[in-house]
Design an enzyme around this catalytic site. Structure first.
Site, PDB file in Angstrom:
ATOM      1  N   ARG A  37       0.818  -1.223   0.000  1.00 29.02           N
ATOM      2  CA  ARG A  37       0.000   0.000   0.000  1.00 29.02           C
ATOM      3  C   ARG A  37       0.850   1.271   0.000  1.00 29.02           C
ATOM      4  O   ARG A  37       0.490   2.253   0.640  1.00 29.02           O
ATOM      5  CB  ARG A  37      -0.975   0.029   1.190  1.00 29.02           C
ATOM      6  CG  ARG A  37      -2.161  -0.893   0.959  1.00 29.02           C
ATOM      7  CD  ARG A  37      -3.355  -0.539   1.841  1.00 29.02           C
ATOM      8  NE  ARG A  37      -3.932  -1.802   2.268  1.00 29.02           N
ATOM      9  CZ  ARG A  37      -4.087  -2.172   3.531  1.00 29.02           C
ATOM     10  NH1 ARG A  37      -3.786  -1.356   4.520  1.00 29.02           N
ATOM     11  NH2 ARG A  37      -4.588  -3.341   3.820  1.00 29.02           N
ATOM     12  N   ARG A  41      -3.570   6.262   0.862  1.00 30.89           N
ATOM     13  CA  ARG A  41      -4.198   7.471   1.397  1.00 30.89           C
ATOM     14  C   ARG A  41      -3.318   8.262   2.363  1.00 30.89           C
ATOM     15  O   ARG A  41      -3.651   9.364   2.745  1.00 30.89           O
ATOM     16  CB  ARG A  41      -5.511   7.101   2.104  1.00 30.89           C
ATOM     17  CG  ARG A  41      -6.627   6.729   1.136  1.00 30.89           C
ATOM     18  CD  ARG A  41      -7.857   6.249   1.877  1.00 30.89           C
ATOM     19  NE  ARG A  41      -7.613   4.955   2.513  1.00 30.89           N
ATOM     20  CZ  ARG A  41      -8.470   4.368   3.365  1.00 30.89           C
ATOM     21  NH1 ARG A  41      -9.597   4.966   3.699  1.00 30.89           N
ATOM     22  NH2 ARG A  41      -8.195   3.189   3.884  1.00 30.89           N
ATOM     23  N   ARG A  50      -7.468  11.049  -6.002  1.00 28.15           N
ATOM     24  CA  ARG A  50      -8.616  10.156  -5.837  1.00 28.15           C
ATOM     25  C   ARG A  50      -9.915  10.895  -5.510  1.00 28.15           C
ATOM     26  O   ARG A  50     -11.006  10.339  -5.632  1.00 28.15           O
ATOM     27  CB  ARG A  50      -8.327   9.156  -4.711  1.00 28.15           C
ATOM     28  CG  ARG A  50      -7.479   7.965  -5.094  1.00 28.15           C
ATOM     29  CD  ARG A  50      -8.282   6.766  -5.564  1.00 28.15           C
ATOM     30  NE  ARG A  50      -9.295   6.384  -4.600  1.00 28.15           N
ATOM     31  CZ  ARG A  50     -10.590   6.617  -4.729  1.00 28.15           C
ATOM     32  NH1 ARG A  50     -11.045   7.246  -5.782  1.00 28.15           N
ATOM     33  NH2 ARG A  50     -11.432   6.227  -3.809  1.00 28.15           N
TER      34      ARG A  50
END
Length: 367
Positions: A37, A41, A50
């Site tokens: 990941r 975020r 996004r």
């Protein structure tokens, strides 16, 4: 820059192959490092890219996937990129609807409830038709990386995907999915076989599109004990490695290194070491020395810093990395976290992790 105007092949020459050499067990000057990941975020630029888009619409946009994959590499000297996508694109290819619900995560509108529901799934999947957008994203990203580092492709493993398809989303117990294993073993195998066949074609297609390594995520291995894992997970994990390799040979495609990451599957490390993968990924709940003892010297290990260690002050991160490198050894080893980065992590601490791996491994190799 992710423009779609490049020829599909004729990829740029690779400049940093440290990750690939470590995966194949060749000597490296420093220990390579990447993060699960890493396109995520925790990066403000990721959130910005996004913001306006539905999650799965983003996954279906090669240009956005390319941009999100490259973002962490602009910040950190990582040794590999992993294509931005999601494991649940495979159930979508089988005809299931998955939506990303804010605050809840991925949700299946109609999960599998009865054995008869298997008949609703596509029995023959043309991966190029259903998942061609992932292949396009890989080709585009491989060009856009300009040979900086290798690009990793990935898929979820059959049991992990099956558990999502039956639970309809995340679950702390996986009770619905596991009840299938006990109540409907034949139907479970039918579903797992169908998933494995799609995954094999999907991974081969990723290599044809330009992926230079592949990771199989068995993220829900921890919900199975040794017996269930032996019956319902391991045979498919083995089969995927074998079938992908023989298809790559048949199609005269590069034989890329493959990584198996079965989270919380300590009980199966010996079996995973002989499952046909060049690399075994580890979560943070096992001691490096124990993993090395069980897995032996012929497989590369990847992992396994507790992701929450990145909440520590930067000096502390450096100490933890040094200890991890001393425990694993700097060769036949790829540094990573024991699971993915969390959204509230400080990017500077991710940078400290990456730099500590390079600095300490170089120092250990010299002395």
């Amino acid at each position: 820059t992710c423009s779609l105007l490049r020829s599909p092949k004729g990829f740029p020459k690779l400049k940093n192959d440290t990750f690939l050499r470590a995966a194949r067990g060749e000597e490296t000057e420093h220990t390579p490092v990447w993060c699960m990941r890493q396109a995520g975020r925790y990066l403000p630029e990721f959130r910005e890219t996004r913001a306006s888009q539905d999650f799965f619409a983003t996954c279906r946009s090669p240009k956005l996937c390319c941009e999100l994959t490259l973002q962490p590499l602009r910040r950190f000297p990582l040794d590999a990129a992993i294509i931005f996508s999601d494991i649940l694109v495979v159930p979508q290819a089988l005809g299931m609807e998955v939506v990303m619900v804010p605050g809840k995560g991925p949700t299946f509108t109609e999960p599998l409830k009865e054995v008869e529901d298997l008949l609703k799934l596509q029995q023959k999947v043309d991966v190029t038709a259903e998942l061609g957008y992932v292949f396009q994203a890989i080709t585009l990203t491989r060009h856009s990386l300009e040979g900086k580092v290798p690009l990793i492709g990935f898929s979820g493993a059959p049991w992990t995907l099956m558990s999502y398809m039956i639970e309809g989303g995340g679950s702390t117990t996986m009770a619905k999915a596991k009840s299938w294993l006990y109540r409907h073993p034949e139907a479970s195998h039918r579903l797992l076989r169908l998933l494995a066949d799609v995954i094999i074609d999907y991974l081969v297609g990723q290599v044809a599109a330009g992926a230079q390594a592949l990771q199989l995520f068995e993220s829900h291995a921890g919900h199975l004990g040794p017996e269930l894992f032996q019956d319902f997970a391991l045979p498919y994990i083995r089969d995927i490695a074998q079938a992908v390799k023989s298809k790559l040979k048949e199609e005269a495609l590069p034989l890329v290194p493959m990584i198996i990451f079965a989270k919380d599957a300590h009980y199966a490390l010996r079996d995973l070491a002989h499952a046909g993968y060049e690399v075994v990924g580890l979560d943070w709940t096992i001691r490096p020395q124990e993993a090395r003892a069980q897995i032996g010297k012929h497989v590369t290990l990847q992992g396994n810093l507790d992701p929450c260690a990145l909440y520590a002050p930067k000096e502390k991160i450096g100490e933890l990395v040094k200890k991890m490198l001393e425990s694993f050894g700097t060769q036949r080893y790829i540094a990573n976290l024991g699971h993915g980065l969390y959204p509230d992590m400080n990017p500077e601490h991710v940078g400290a992790f990456v730099e500590a791996v390079h600095a300490h491994s170089r120092h250990i190799n010299k002395h």
